[in-house]
Motif scaffolding. Sequence first.
Motif, short mmCIF file in Angstrom:
data_model
loop_
_atom_site.label_atom_id
_atom_site.label_comp_id
_atom_site.label_asym_id
_atom_site.label_seq_id
_atom_site.Cartn_x
_atom_site.Cartn_y
_atom_site.Cartn_z
N VAL A 55 0.88 -1.16 0.00
CA VAL A 55 0.00 0.00 0.00
C VAL A 55 0.92 1.22 0.00
CG1 VAL A 55 -1.90 1.20 1.14
CG2 VAL A 55 -1.65 -1.28 1.45
N ILE A 59 -1.05 6.63 -1.12
CA ILE A 59 -2.49 6.33 -1.19
C ILE A 59 -3.00 5.67 0.09
CG2 ILE A 59 -2.50 6.12 -3.70
CD1 ILE A 59 -2.81 2.98 -3.12
N LEU A 60 -2.17 5.62 1.11
CA LEU A 60 -2.51 4.86 2.31
C LEU A 60 -3.86 5.25 2.91
CD1 LEU A 60 -1.67 2.80 4.50
CD2 LEU A 60 -0.60 4.72 5.71
N SER A 62 -6.54 6.79 1.72
CA SER A 62 -7.72 6.44 0.92
C SER A 62 -7.86 4.93 0.75
CB SER A 62 -7.70 7.15 -0.44
OG SER A 62 -6.53 6.85 -1.16
N ALA A 63 -6.75 4.19 0.82
CA ALA A 63 -6.82 2.73 0.75
C ALA A 63 -7.50 2.14 1.97
CB ALA A 63 -5.41 2.15 0.60
N CYS A 64 -7.54 2.91 3.06
CA CYS A 64 -8.12 2.46 4.33
C CYS A 64 -9.62 2.75 4.45
CB CYS A 64 -7.42 3.14 5.50
SG CYS A 64 -5.70 2.66 5.70
N TYR A 68 -13.31 4.57 -2.45
CA TYR A 68 -12.23 5.22 -3.18
C TYR A 68 -11.66 4.23 -4.19
CZ TYR A 68 -12.26 9.00 0.21
OH TYR A 68 -12.64 10.05 0.99
N GLU A 70 -8.69 3.66 -4.63
CA GLU A 70 -7.55 3.01 -3.99
C GLU A 70 -7.95 2.06 -2.86
OE1 GLU A 70 -6.67 6.98 -5.60
OE2 GLU A 70 -7.96 6.41 -3.95
N THR A 71 -9.24 1.97 -2.53
CA THR A 71 -9.72 1.14 -1.42
C THR A 71 -9.17 -0.28 -1.50
OG1 THR A 71 -11.76 2.41 -1.20
CG2 THR A 71 -11.78 0.16 -0.31
N ILE A 72 -8.61 -0.73 -0.39
CA ILE A 72 -8.15 -2.11 -0.27
C ILE A 72 -8.99 -2.75 0.83
CG2 ILE A 72 -6.21 -3.65 0.29
CD1 ILE A 72 -4.35 -1.42 -0.80
#
Length: 157
Positions: A55, A59-60, A62-64, A68, A70-72
Amino acid sequence: MKNFLNLISDSLTDVKEIMPWDLEERRQANPELMIVDVREPYEYDAMHIEDSITVPRGILESACEWDYEETIPQLVNARQREIVVVCRSGYRSVLAAFSLHVIGYTNVVSLKTGLRGWNDYEQPLVDKDGKVVEIEEADDYFTPKLREDQLRPKQQG
Protein backbone atom coordinates in the motif's frame (compact mmCIF):
# COMPACT_ATOMS: atom_id res chain seq x y z
CA MET A 1 11.03 25.01 10.33
CA LYS A 2 10.80 21.26 10.80
CA ASN A 3 12.66 18.82 8.63
CA PHE A 4 11.92 15.20 7.73
CA LEU A 5 13.61 13.72 10.81
CA ASN A 6 11.77 16.19 13.10
CA LEU A 7 8.50 14.98 11.62
CA ILE A 8 9.49 11.38 12.30
CA SER A 9 10.53 12.22 15.86
CA ASP A 10 7.25 14.04 16.55
CA SER A 11 5.25 11.07 15.23
CA LEU A 12 7.07 8.70 17.57
CA THR A 13 5.19 10.16 20.52
CA ASP A 14 2.15 8.20 19.24
CA VAL A 15 3.83 5.34 17.34
CA LYS A 16 5.52 2.30 18.81
CA GLU A 17 8.41 0.68 16.95
CA ILE A 18 9.48 -2.95 17.03
CA MET A 19 12.77 -4.52 15.97
CA PRO A 20 13.11 -7.21 13.26
CA TRP A 21 13.44 -10.01 15.84
CA ASP A 22 10.20 -8.78 17.46
CA LEU A 23 8.45 -9.00 14.10
CA GLU A 24 9.72 -12.53 13.63
CA GLU A 25 8.27 -13.47 17.05
CA ARG A 26 4.98 -11.65 16.39
CA ARG A 27 4.53 -13.49 13.07
CA GLN A 28 4.94 -16.82 14.84
CA ALA A 29 2.59 -15.86 17.68
CA ASN A 30 -0.12 -14.25 15.56
CA PRO A 31 -0.97 -15.78 12.16
CA GLU A 32 -3.48 -12.93 11.62
CA LEU A 33 -0.75 -10.28 11.81
CA MET A 34 -0.85 -7.99 8.79
CA ILE A 35 2.35 -6.54 7.36
CA VAL A 36 1.75 -3.39 5.33
CA ASP A 37 4.63 -2.34 3.07
CA VAL A 38 4.32 1.37 2.27
CA ARG A 39 7.16 1.60 -0.25
CA GLU A 40 6.55 2.32 -3.92
CA PRO A 41 5.41 -0.57 -6.16
CA TYR A 42 8.80 -0.89 -7.89
CA GLU A 43 10.47 -1.23 -4.47
CA TYR A 44 7.96 -3.87 -3.36
CA ASP A 45 8.44 -5.79 -6.62
CA ALA A 46 12.22 -5.85 -6.12
CA MET A 47 11.93 -7.39 -2.64
CA HIS A 48 9.49 -7.61 0.23
CA ILE A 49 8.49 -9.76 3.20
CA GLU A 50 6.46 -12.73 2.02
CA ASP A 51 2.70 -12.36 2.65
CA SER A 52 2.97 -8.60 3.18
CA ILE A 53 0.60 -6.34 1.30
CA THR A 54 1.71 -3.32 -0.66
CA VAL A 55 0.00 0.00 0.00
CA PRO A 56 2.16 2.88 -1.23
CA ARG A 57 2.44 5.71 1.28
CA GLY A 58 0.88 8.14 -1.15
CA ILE A 59 -2.49 6.33 -1.19
CA LEU A 60 -2.51 4.86 2.31
CA GLU A 61 -5.30 6.92 3.83
CA SER A 62 -7.72 6.44 0.92
CA ALA A 63 -6.82 2.73 0.75
CA CYS A 64 -8.12 2.46 4.33
CA GLU A 65 -11.60 3.77 3.49
CA TRP A 66 -14.55 2.52 1.43
CA ASP A 67 -15.61 4.25 -1.77
CA TYR A 68 -12.23 5.22 -3.18
CA GLU A 69 -10.47 3.91 -6.26
CA GLU A 70 -7.55 3.01 -3.99
CA THR A 71 -9.72 1.14 -1.42
CA ILE A 72 -8.15 -2.11 -0.27
CA PRO A 73 -10.95 -4.08 1.46
CA GLN A 74 -8.48 -6.24 3.37
CA LEU A 75 -7.01 -3.09 4.92
CA VAL A 76 -10.36 -1.36 5.54
CA ASN A 77 -11.46 -4.43 7.53
CA ALA A 78 -8.24 -4.56 9.57
CA ARG A 79 -8.86 -1.70 12.03
CA GLN A 80 -8.69 -4.07 15.01
CA ARG A 81 -5.97 -6.39 13.64
CA GLU A 82 -2.34 -6.28 14.66
CA ILE A 83 -0.52 -4.40 11.90
CA VAL A 84 3.19 -3.87 11.36
CA VAL A 85 4.06 -1.14 8.86
CA VAL A 86 7.34 -1.53 6.97
CA CYS A 87 9.42 0.50 4.54
CA ARG A 88 13.06 0.61 3.48
CA SER A 89 14.65 2.13 6.57
CA GLY A 90 11.86 2.69 9.08
CA TYR A 91 11.04 6.35 8.43
CA ARG A 92 8.11 6.25 6.01
CA SER A 93 6.64 3.45 8.11
CA VAL A 94 6.59 5.70 11.19
CA LEU A 95 4.63 8.35 9.28
CA ALA A 96 2.29 5.70 7.87
CA ALA A 97 1.73 4.09 11.29
CA PHE A 98 0.97 7.55 12.69
CA SER A 99 -1.64 8.13 9.96
CA LEU A 100 -3.24 4.75 10.65
CA HIS A 101 -3.34 5.57 14.36
CA VAL A 102 -4.99 8.94 13.68
CA ILE A 103 -7.72 7.39 11.50
CA GLY A 104 -8.62 4.76 14.07
CA TYR A 105 -6.41 1.71 13.68
CA THR A 106 -5.86 0.43 17.20
CA ASN A 107 -2.91 -1.97 17.07
CA VAL A 108 -0.29 -0.55 14.70
CA VAL A 109 3.50 -0.46 15.03
CA SER A 110 6.37 0.45 12.73
CA LEU A 111 9.35 -1.80 11.95
CA LYS A 112 12.38 0.08 13.29
CA THR A 113 15.30 -0.17 10.83
CA GLY A 114 12.85 -1.20 8.09
CA LEU A 115 13.56 -3.90 5.54
CA ARG A 116 17.19 -2.92 5.64
CA GLY A 117 17.31 -4.09 9.27
CA TRP A 118 15.15 -7.13 8.46
CA ASN A 119 17.76 -8.13 5.89
CA ASP A 120 20.61 -7.40 8.33
CA TYR A 121 18.88 -9.78 10.73
CA GLU A 122 19.07 -12.30 7.85
CA GLN A 123 15.32 -12.72 7.50
CA PRO A 124 13.96 -13.73 4.10
CA LEU A 125 12.82 -11.36 1.40
CA VAL A 126 11.17 -12.39 -1.86
CA ASP A 127 10.78 -10.67 -5.21
CA LYS A 128 7.56 -10.13 -7.18
CA ASP A 129 7.70 -13.73 -8.44
CA GLY A 130 8.11 -15.17 -4.93
CA LYS A 131 11.78 -16.02 -5.51
CA VAL A 132 14.01 -15.62 -2.45
CA VAL A 133 16.35 -12.64 -2.72
CA GLU A 134 19.92 -13.32 -1.64
CA ILE A 135 21.10 -11.36 1.41
CA GLU A 136 24.01 -9.84 -0.53
CA GLU A 137 21.69 -8.70 -3.32
CA ALA A 138 19.44 -7.04 -0.75
CA ASP A 139 22.47 -5.44 0.95
CA ASP A 140 23.42 -3.84 -2.35
CA TYR A 141 19.82 -2.75 -3.04
CA PHE A 142 19.47 -1.12 0.39
CA THR A 143 22.81 0.72 0.20
CA PRO A 144 22.03 4.40 -0.46
CA LYS A 145 23.14 5.65 -3.87
CA LEU A 146 22.90 9.43 -3.73
CA ARG A 147 23.59 11.58 -6.76
CA GLU A 148 25.74 14.68 -6.35
CA ASP A 149 22.70 16.96 -6.77
CA GLN A 150 20.98 15.22 -3.82
CA LEU A 151 23.73 16.14 -1.35
CA ARG A 152 23.57 19.20 0.88
CA PRO A 153 25.48 22.08 -0.75
CA LYS A 154 28.88 22.74 0.77
CA GLN A 155 29.06 25.95 2.80
CA GLN A 156 31.34 28.66 1.40
CA GLY A 157 34.03 30.23 3.55
